[in-house]
Design a protein around this motif. Structure first.
Motif, mmCIF file in Angstrom:
data_model
loop_
_atom_site.group_PDB
_atom_site.id
_atom_site.type_symbol
_atom_site.label_atom_id
_atom_site.label_comp_id
_atom_site.label_asym_id
_atom_site.label_seq_id
_atom_site.Cartn_x
_atom_site.Cartn_y
_atom_site.Cartn_z
ATOM 1 N N THR A 61 35.301 26.664 55.985
ATOM 2 C CA THR A 61 36.189 27.253 54.984
ATOM 3 C C THR A 61 37.448 27.694 55.714
ATOM 4 O O THR A 61 37.594 27.434 56.912
ATOM 5 C CB THR A 61 35.498 28.433 54.259
ATOM 6 N N TRP B 55 42.046 29.049 51.935
ATOM 7 C CA TRP B 55 41.270 28.656 50.736
ATOM 8 C C TRP B 55 40.751 29.901 50.031
ATOM 9 O O TRP B 55 40.891 30.041 48.817
ATOM 10 C CB TRP B 55 40.091 27.746 51.129
ATOM 11 N N ARG C 103 42.066 31.008 46.251
ATOM 12 C CA ARG C 103 41.148 30.881 45.107
ATOM 13 C C ARG C 103 40.638 32.210 44.594
ATOM 14 O O ARG C 103 40.217 32.319 43.448
ATOM 15 C CB ARG C 103 39.926 30.043 45.490
ATOM 16 N N CYS D 95 27.056 42.586 37.779
ATOM 17 C CA CYS D 95 28.375 43.186 38.038
ATOM 18 C C CYS D 95 28.777 44.218 36.985
ATOM 19 O O CYS D 95 29.703 44.989 37.199
ATOM 20 C CB CYS D 95 29.442 42.099 38.138
ATOM 21 N N VAL E 136 31.269 33.396 50.715
ATOM 22 C CA VAL E 136 32.609 33.945 51.005
ATOM 23 C C VAL E 136 33.039 34.986 49.962
ATOM 24 O O VAL E 136 34.044 35.677 50.154
ATOM 25 C CB VAL E 136 33.682 32.819 51.071
ATOM 26 N N LEU E 137 32.288 35.068 48.866
ATOM 27 C CA LEU E 137 32.777 35.854 47.722
ATOM 28 C C LEU E 137 32.344 37.322 47.732
ATOM 29 O O LEU E 137 33.051 38.177 47.202
ATOM 30 C CB LEU E 137 32.272 35.237 46.410
ATOM 31 N N HIS F 25 36.576 44.771 36.897
ATOM 32 C CA HIS F 25 35.644 44.305 37.929
ATOM 33 C C HIS F 25 36.415 43.420 38.910
ATOM 34 O O HIS F 25 37.225 42.587 38.510
ATOM 35 C CB HIS F 25 34.504 43.529 37.271
ATOM 36 N N GLY G 182 29.493 40.102 34.422
ATOM 37 C CA GLY G 182 28.587 39.678 35.494
ATOM 38 C C GLY G 182 27.456 38.797 35.026
ATOM 39 O O GLY G 182 27.390 38.396 33.852
#
Ligand code: UT7
Length: 323
Positions: free
Chosen positions: A26, A30, A34, A110, A153-154, A250, A311
């Motif tokens: 990654t 990126w 994003r 979430c 990655v989030l 959120h 969520g």
């Protein structure tokens, strides 16, 4: 009434550049383009959901001038409990020494803190509960697949806590809205590893006990549902967009946040954003943002704040609060 807030995060910062060190293909570019995320906090040895929630709770309680023995209830919104049984809320209760409090977890992913705050408001309306600790906390780093770049990655870890007290007239929650749609549950879930498919070596090998997400579909639903929730929040409170001093959405993705603000006609100067520093901390994202907003002096007596969440579930909702 939300009397005071506090938050806590793990010691370790994990930047977008750090993914290279664990072999994830990654790039900082990126991820930022994003999602708007630049770094997140990841729990290490000696840190777990109980320690983070307890630390956040202590800050909120100290700021509210409330002692553990004054707590009537602890509601903990989380999708990443320390153990599946018992709840993490009872562990936080024990750690705080809040012996009178009833304690339970609430899983709305979430939307966990937003649901928990509305449930706490309902408990207070019964007349038996005066002071409730409402927490949103997650240690998502332990339920994500660190080999899956679509998800790892989030997310980030952390906890935000709020002390709620019974409202005085004209203050507190002016509107509250919650929705769920279980027909879309498979778009963001942990397919196996619980009662439906108890853990086996095969499940562990295939990693189907970790979070899986159909990102693009979730994105579209998040934008649509958060727009709906923002409309409901204003209608319910009989307010217009210009009456909102601060929007705390959120924090999953800056593009979702911007779309929500645009739909609600709220300029980005009035939108609290910290997704760049925390990533998506699920149930913890709104209370961490609220705690930071307090610390930055953005919330004063009379400030009107709109919260919007979305969520897994799907679950979504909103709330307008006058402080
Ligand atoms: O908290 C509530 C729930 N969560 C959310 O609200 C998250 C909602 N979804 C999203 O935020 C976005 O959908 C993502 C950030 C997850 C993905 O953004 P996207 O613009 O929807 O990307 P995409 O899924 O369409 O993927 C685009 C490409 C793919 O490559 P191909 O198939 O087009 O060649 C992916 O394989 O990007 C690739 N990709 C990556 N590349 C570099 C996916 N993850 C990564 C990555 N680094 N980490």
């Amino acid at each position: 009434m939300l009397a005071a807030t506090g938050h806590a995060v793990p010691k370790r910062v994990f930047t977008n550049h750090d993914f290279a060190s664990i072999g994830i293909e990654t790039s900082d570019e990126w991820i930022r383009e994003r999602t708007g995320i630049g770094q997140r906090y990841i729990a290490g040895e000696g840190e777990n959901l109980t320690t983070l929630c307890t630390e956040a709770a202590k800050v909120a309680m100290q700021r509210a001038g409330v002692t553990a023995s004054e707590l009537d209830a602890i509601v903990l919104g989380t999708a990443s409990p320390d153990r599946l049984l018992p709840s993490t809320a009872v562990e936080v209760q024990a750690a705080l020494g809040a012996s009178r409090a009833v304690a339970f977890d609430l899983d709305a992913a979430c939307s966990g803190w937003l649901y928990s705050a509305q449930v706490a408001e309902g408990l207070m309306a019964t007349g038996t509960f005066e002071t409730i600790l409402v927490i949103g906390g997650e240690v998502l780093s332990r339920i994500i697949n660190w080999k899956d770049r679509n998800t790892c990655v989030l997310f980030g870890d952390g906890a935000g806590a709020t002390v709620m007290k019974r409202s005085t007239r004209g203050r507190g929650i002016l509107s509250a809205y919650m929705r769920s749609d279980g027909t879309l549950a498979d778009l963001l879930h942990r397919p196996k590893g619980a009662g439906n498919a108890p853990v086996t070596p095969e499940i562990i090998l295939e990693g189907s006990h970790y979070i899986q997400m159909a990102g693009r579909e979730v994105f579209k639903n998040a934008v649509r549902s958060m727009a709906d929730a923002a409309d409901r929040a204003l209608d319910g409170a009989k307010l217009s967009a210009t009456d909102i001093d601060l929007l705390i959405p959120h924090q999953a993705n800056i593009r979702i946040i911007e779309a929500t603000a645009k739909h609600a006609n709220i300029p980005m100067e009035k939108v609290f954003v910290n997704v760049d520093r925390y990533g998506n901390t699920s149930a913890a994202s709104i209370p961490i943002a609220l705690s930071e907003a307090h610390e930055k002096g953005l919330i004063k007596d009379g400030t009107t704040v709109m919260f919007v969440a979305f969520g897994a579930g799907f679950t979504w909702g909103s709330m307008v609060v006058r402080f």
